[in-house]
Design an enzyme around this catalytic site. Structure first.
Site, PDB file in Angstrom:
ATOM      1  CB  CYS A   1      -0.895  -0.006   1.238  1.00  0.00           C
ATOM      2  SG  CYS A   1      -1.946   1.447   1.361  1.00  0.00           S
TER       3      CYS A   1
ATOM      4  CG  HIS B   1       8.993   8.696  -1.922  1.00  0.00           C
ATOM      5  ND1 HIS B   1      10.126   8.213  -2.543  1.00  0.00           N
ATOM      6  CD2 HIS B   1       8.545   7.711  -1.116  1.00  0.00           C
ATOM      7  CE1 HIS B   1      10.362   6.985  -2.125  1.00  0.00           C
ATOM      8  NE2 HIS B   1       9.407   6.652  -1.254  1.00  0.00           N
TER       9      HIS B   1
END
Length: 183
Positions: A83, A91
């Site tokens: 996840c 990022h």
């Protein structure tokens, strides 16, 4: 909202011989990862398959672990789980795009991979998608891998006669195509 829509789900594939999958999970958000794994394991078991599981530090390492396993073991397919929740920096985009791209490239090279790496805006979206009683994306990723394995087994032994054939194989093919030969 996507959670209230109904979607068509392919029937579970059936196999003549058991399948063995590797679940590669990045447990950064452990509770979410655990739900993804539970869904994947249940789907694999329902298809009569077996699985092993390994953990890696993050979503970027999932494709690398799959590549290592493919070179070193005998799995029929792979389930990529993890996840990535959007944060304050770019990022998120790098992790989402690069992990997905690497998995897709391995799939195009013939690996049977179900991609269940969630890429979400917030924790609530992840919880709903990982929940085995809601969207069950872990089970969906396992189902995708199982369908790809079924296709590989269906078409893997077929040959269209295109490409290089060793001389002995070419003679066998020619003899079988032309029936019995007489001297």
């Amino acid at each position: 909202m996507a959670g209230h829509e109904t979607h068509y789900t392919l029937p579970r594939p059936e196999f003549d011989k058991p399948v063995k999958l590797l679940i590669v999970v990045a447990p950064y958000y452990k509770d979410i990862a655990d739900n993804l794994v539970a869904g994947a394991q249940a789907e694999i078991e329902a298809a009569g398959g077996t699985c092993e599981m390994i953990e890696v530090p993050g979503a970027l390492e999932v494709p690398t672990a799959i590549a290592i396993a493919d070179r070193s073991s005998n799995f029929d397919g792979y389930v990529a789980l993890g996840c990535v929740i959007r944060g304050e920096t770019t990022h998120y985009d790098t992790v989402c795009n690069d992990s997905s791209r690497a998995i897709q490239l391995m799939g195009l090279q013939g690996l049977c991979i179900g991609n269940g790496i969630l890429t979400v805006e917030n924790r609530k979206q992840a919880e709903v998608r990982a929940d085995v009683n809601d969207q069950n994306k872990g089970g969906g990723a396992a189902a995708a891998a199982l369908h790809l394995i079924a296709l590989t087994r269906k078409w893997g032994a077929q040959s269209k006669g295109v490409g290089f054939k060793a001389p002995s194989e070419a003679i066998k093919l020619a003899d079988s195509d032309n029936g019995p030969t007489t001297a």
